[in-house]
Design a protein around this motif. Structure first.
Motif, PDB file in Angstrom:
ATOM      1  N   VAL A  98       0.861  -1.181   0.000  1.00  0.00           N
ATOM      2  CA  VAL A  98       0.000   0.000   0.000  1.00  0.00           C
ATOM      3  C   VAL A  98       0.896   1.229   0.000  1.00  0.00           C
ATOM      4  O   VAL A  98       1.746   1.380   0.872  1.00  0.00           O
ATOM      5  N   ALA A  99       0.697   2.081  -0.987  1.00  0.00           N
ATOM      6  CA  ALA A  99       1.393   3.365  -1.028  1.00  0.00           C
ATOM      7  C   ALA A  99       0.362   4.442  -0.716  1.00  0.00           C
ATOM      8  O   ALA A  99      -0.555   4.673  -1.494  1.00  0.00           O
ATOM      9  N   ALA A 100       0.507   5.041   0.463  1.00  0.00           N
ATOM     10  CA  ALA A 100      -0.436   6.078   0.900  1.00  0.00           C
ATOM     11  C   ALA A 100       0.251   6.961   1.933  1.00  0.00           C
ATOM     12  O   ALA A 100       1.066   6.482   2.729  1.00  0.00           O
ATOM     13  N   MET A 160       5.223   3.440   1.951  1.00  0.00           N
ATOM     14  CA  MET A 160       4.919   2.156   1.300  1.00  0.00           C
ATOM     15  C   MET A 160       4.934   1.093   2.392  1.00  0.00           C
ATOM     16  O   MET A 160       5.927   0.933   3.097  1.00  0.00           O
ATOM     17  N   THR A 161       3.800   0.388   2.525  1.00  0.00           N
ATOM     18  CA  THR A 161       3.666  -0.625   3.574  1.00  0.00           C
ATOM     19  C   THR A 161       3.367  -1.981   2.955  1.00  0.00           C
ATOM     20  O   THR A 161       2.416  -2.113   2.181  1.00  0.00           O
ATOM     21  N   PRO A 162       4.179  -2.992   3.294  1.00  0.00           N
ATOM     22  CA  PRO A 162       3.882  -4.338   2.788  1.00  0.00           C
ATOM     23  C   PRO A 162       2.696  -4.941   3.543  1.00  0.00           C
ATOM     24  O   PRO A 162       2.491  -4.671   4.726  1.00  0.00           O
ATOM     25  N   VAL A 195      -3.900   0.796   5.166  1.00  0.00           N
ATOM     26  CA  VAL A 195      -3.155  -0.437   5.469  1.00  0.00           C
ATOM     27  C   VAL A 195      -4.062  -1.469   6.134  1.00  0.00           C
ATOM     28  O   VAL A 195      -4.031  -2.656   5.780  1.00  0.00           O
ATOM     29  N   ALA A 196      -4.892  -1.055   7.054  1.00  0.00           N
ATOM     30  CA  ALA A 196      -5.813  -1.987   7.707  1.00  0.00           C
ATOM     31  C   ALA A 196      -6.813  -2.551   6.703  1.00  0.00           C
ATOM     32  O   ALA A 196      -7.135  -3.750   6.727  1.00  0.00           O
ATOM     33  N   ARG A 246      -7.015  -6.529   5.772  1.00  0.00           N
ATOM     34  CA  ARG A 246      -8.261  -7.299   5.855  1.00  0.00           C
ATOM     35  C   ARG A 246      -8.619  -7.887   4.491  1.00  0.00           C
ATOM     36  O   ARG A 246      -9.018  -9.039   4.385  1.00  0.00           O
ATOM     37  N   ALA A 247      -8.471  -7.107   3.436  1.00  0.00           N
ATOM     38  CA  ALA A 247      -8.786  -7.591   2.084  1.00  0.00           C
ATOM     39  C   ALA A 247      -7.898  -8.771   1.710  1.00  0.00           C
ATOM     40  O   ALA A 247      -8.374  -9.776   1.168  1.00  0.00           O
TER      41      ALA A 247
END
Length: 131
Positions: free
Chosen positions: A72-74, A78-80, A114-115, A119-120
């Motif tokens: 996720v890039a937000a 960038m979070t794996p 990220v959450a 979850r997805a």
């Protein structure tokens, strides 16, 4: 609004799948979320790191990596996102679409990017596992 990049990068023709980076970049202007796979990320952004993905100008970019999870890039980070291992055989058809849907449900429910992606990534396994 979420857009899956396959809809804008795939050439509309019968025959072998072909992708094209020559898209109307104004299509990205009003997006909140853009979902890309690795090939689409390379094609549209020129790379899969935060610096490249941020050039797309979309606040939230989801990079799906199949069995390797997602990123996720937000908000400049960038979070794996780790994948969930399925308990049996899977049919990955529609996994990206399912991930996108579950992500939007998470965001609408108040989860941060990220959450929602975590979850997805966890819940999509239920959609692709063969009973």
């Amino acid at each position: 609004m979420l857009l899956d990049a396959q809809g804008i990068t795939r050439v509309a023709e019968t025959g072998p799948l072909r992708e094209n980076a020559e898209i109307d970049r104004s299509l990205l202007r009003d997006l909140t979320v853009l979902k890309l796979n690795e090939e689409e990320g390379e094609l549209l952004a020129g790379g899969l790191d935060l610096e490249h993905l941020e050039t797309l100008g979309v606040p939230e970019v989801l990079l799906t990596l199949g069995s390797q999870g997602a990123r996720v890039a937000a908000d400049g980070v960038m979070t794996p996102v780790s994948p969930r291992v399925a308990d049996g055989p899977v049919d990955p058809t529609g996994a990206g679409d399912g991930f996108s849907l579950l992500y939007v449900v998470g965001r609408v429910s108040g989860l941060d990017p990220v959450a929602a992606a975590t979850r997805a990534a966890h819940d999509v396994v239920e959609l692709i596992t063969i009973a």
